[in-house]
Design a protein around this motif. Structure first.
Motif, short mmCIF file in Angstrom:
data_model
loop_
_atom_site.label_atom_id
_atom_site.label_comp_id
_atom_site.label_asym_id
_atom_site.label_seq_id
_atom_site.Cartn_x
_atom_site.Cartn_y
_atom_site.Cartn_z
N ALA A 85 44.41 -13.51 -62.21
CA ALA A 85 45.58 -14.03 -61.48
C ALA A 85 45.20 -14.68 -60.15
O ALA A 85 45.87 -15.58 -59.68
N PHE A 86 44.11 -14.22 -59.56
CA PHE A 86 43.67 -14.76 -58.28
C PHE A 86 42.32 -15.43 -58.47
O PHE A 86 41.43 -14.87 -59.08
N GLU A 87 42.20 -16.65 -57.91
CA GLU A 87 40.95 -17.41 -58.07
C GLU A 87 40.40 -17.83 -56.72
O GLU A 87 41.13 -17.93 -55.75
N GLY A 88 39.13 -18.14 -56.68
CA GLY A 88 38.48 -18.62 -55.48
C GLY A 88 37.59 -17.55 -54.87
O GLY A 88 37.98 -16.40 -54.77
N GLU A 89 36.41 -17.92 -54.49
CA GLU A 89 35.47 -16.95 -53.93
C GLU A 89 35.73 -16.73 -52.44
O GLU A 89 35.93 -17.70 -51.70
N ASP A 90 35.73 -15.48 -52.01
CA ASP A 90 35.94 -15.10 -50.61
C ASP A 90 37.22 -15.70 -50.03
O ASP A 90 37.28 -16.10 -48.87
N ARG A 91 38.27 -15.78 -50.82
CA ARG A 91 39.47 -16.51 -50.43
C ARG A 91 40.55 -15.66 -49.78
O ARG A 91 41.22 -16.09 -48.86
N TYR A 92 40.77 -14.44 -50.24
CA TYR A 92 41.92 -13.66 -49.82
C TYR A 92 41.54 -12.61 -48.78
O TYR A 92 40.67 -11.79 -49.02
N SER A 93 42.23 -12.63 -47.65
CA SER A 93 41.97 -11.63 -46.62
C SER A 93 42.81 -10.38 -46.84
O SER A 93 42.42 -9.30 -46.40
N SER A 94 43.96 -10.52 -47.50
CA SER A 94 44.73 -9.33 -47.87
C SER A 94 45.64 -9.63 -49.05
O SER A 94 46.17 -10.73 -49.17
N ILE A 95 45.77 -8.64 -49.91
CA ILE A 95 46.69 -8.70 -51.04
C ILE A 95 47.47 -7.39 -51.03
O ILE A 95 46.87 -6.31 -51.03
N THR A 96 48.80 -7.51 -51.00
CA THR A 96 49.66 -6.34 -51.00
C THR A 96 50.30 -6.19 -52.37
O THR A 96 50.95 -7.12 -52.86
N PHE A 97 50.10 -5.02 -52.96
CA PHE A 97 50.64 -4.72 -54.28
C PHE A 97 51.83 -3.78 -54.14
O PHE A 97 51.73 -2.77 -53.45
N PRO A 98 52.94 -4.07 -54.81
CA PRO A 98 54.13 -3.23 -54.66
C PRO A 98 54.01 -1.89 -55.39
O PRO A 98 53.10 -1.68 -56.19
N VAL A 99 54.94 -1.01 -55.11
CA VAL A 99 55.00 0.32 -55.73
C VAL A 99 55.05 0.22 -57.25
O VAL A 99 54.48 1.05 -57.95
N SER A 100 55.70 -0.79 -57.76
CA SER A 100 55.92 -0.92 -59.21
C SER A 100 54.64 -1.16 -60.01
O SER A 100 54.60 -0.91 -61.21
N VAL A 101 53.57 -1.65 -59.38
CA VAL A 101 52.33 -1.96 -60.09
C VAL A 101 51.59 -0.66 -60.41
O VAL A 101 51.31 0.14 -59.52
N SER A 102 51.28 -0.47 -61.69
CA SER A 102 50.63 0.78 -62.11
C SER A 102 49.11 0.71 -62.09
O SER A 102 48.45 1.72 -61.87
N SER A 103 48.56 -0.48 -62.34
CA SER A 103 47.10 -0.60 -62.30
C SER A 103 46.71 -2.00 -61.85
O SER A 103 47.40 -2.97 -62.13
N ILE A 104 45.58 -2.06 -61.15
CA ILE A 104 45.08 -3.31 -60.60
C ILE A 104 43.63 -3.44 -61.02
O ILE A 104 42.83 -2.54 -60.80
N ASN A 105 43.30 -4.57 -61.60
CA ASN A 105 41.94 -4.87 -61.99
C ASN A 105 41.59 -6.22 -61.38
O ASN A 105 42.13 -7.24 -61.79
N LEU A 106 40.74 -6.23 -60.36
CA LEU A 106 40.42 -7.46 -59.64
C LEU A 106 38.93 -7.73 -59.64
O LEU A 106 38.12 -6.81 -59.64
N ASP A 107 38.59 -9.00 -59.55
CA ASP A 107 37.22 -9.42 -59.32
C ASP A 107 37.03 -9.42 -57.81
O ASP A 107 37.72 -10.15 -57.09
N ALA A 108 36.14 -8.62 -57.29
CA ALA A 108 35.94 -8.49 -55.85
C ALA A 108 35.46 -9.79 -55.21
O ALA A 108 35.62 -9.98 -54.00
N ASN A 109 34.93 -10.71 -56.00
CA ASN A 109 34.45 -11.98 -55.44
C ASN A 109 35.58 -12.82 -54.84
O ASN A 109 35.33 -13.71 -54.04
N ILE A 110 36.82 -12.58 -55.23
CA ILE A 110 37.94 -13.36 -54.68
C ILE A 110 38.27 -12.93 -53.26
O ILE A 110 38.93 -13.65 -52.53
N LEU A 111 37.81 -11.76 -52.86
CA LEU A 111 38.17 -11.19 -51.56
C LEU A 111 37.23 -11.66 -50.46
O LEU A 111 36.01 -11.69 -50.64
N ALA A 112 37.82 -12.00 -49.33
CA ALA A 112 37.03 -12.39 -48.17
C ALA A 112 36.31 -11.15 -47.61
O ALA A 112 36.71 -10.02 -47.89
N PRO A 113 35.26 -11.35 -46.82
CA PRO A 113 34.63 -10.20 -46.17
C PRO A 113 35.65 -9.43 -45.33
O PRO A 113 36.50 -10.04 -44.69
N ASP A 114 35.59 -8.14 -45.36
CA ASP A 114 36.52 -7.26 -44.63
C ASP A 114 37.96 -7.40 -45.10
O ASP A 114 38.90 -7.19 -44.33
#
Length: 140
Positions: A85-114
């Protein structure tokens, strides 16, 4: 040899076309092209309606590096997140998931440092794929 294979392939296609068969060529389809089949767009997101009161987040098309996923869209809960669902390397500084989401499977490469992953549900499962030791990810 390649020339012979090419000629035989061209002859085969010509015979199929002359015999009245239809050949359908399928290109790689994107979610956007399938919006009529249970998919719909809401703000910068594309969802798939599971028809059980839940939604599957298929894609984020926005440009923000800080994403807040809605808990509910059109009266249905956002329950699942597609791995891609999320693309781009080191792109996202924060992603907020709501209470309703039961499981999250992400590629860590999309996340910015820190980067921060904010999970509002207390029983939500998080799996980060491709997480390396050089990247810090904060989970709240």
């Amino acid at each position: 040899m390649k020339k012979i294979k090419g000629i035989l392939l061209a002859i085969g296609f010509a015979l199929i076309l002359m015999s009245g068969y239809n050949i359908t060529v399928f290109a790689e389809e994107t979610v956007e092209e399938e919006l009529g089949y249970g998919y719909f767009k809401y703000e910068d997101f594309i969802f798939y309606d599971l028809e059980d009161g839940n939604l599957y987040l298929m894609k984020y098309n926005g440009s923000s590096d800080k994403v807040v996923i809605p808990e509910e869209v059109e009266g249905k809960k956002v329950k699942y997140i597609e791995y891609t669902a999320f693309e781009g390397e080191d792109r996202y500084s924060s992603i907020t998931f709501p209470v309703s989401v039961s499981s999250i499977n992400l590629d860590a490469n999309i996340l910015a440092p820190d980067a921060k992953i904010i999970i509002l549900g207390k029983d939500t499962y998080l799996y980060l794929d491709n997480c390396n030791v050089d990247k810090k990810v904060y989970v709240e």
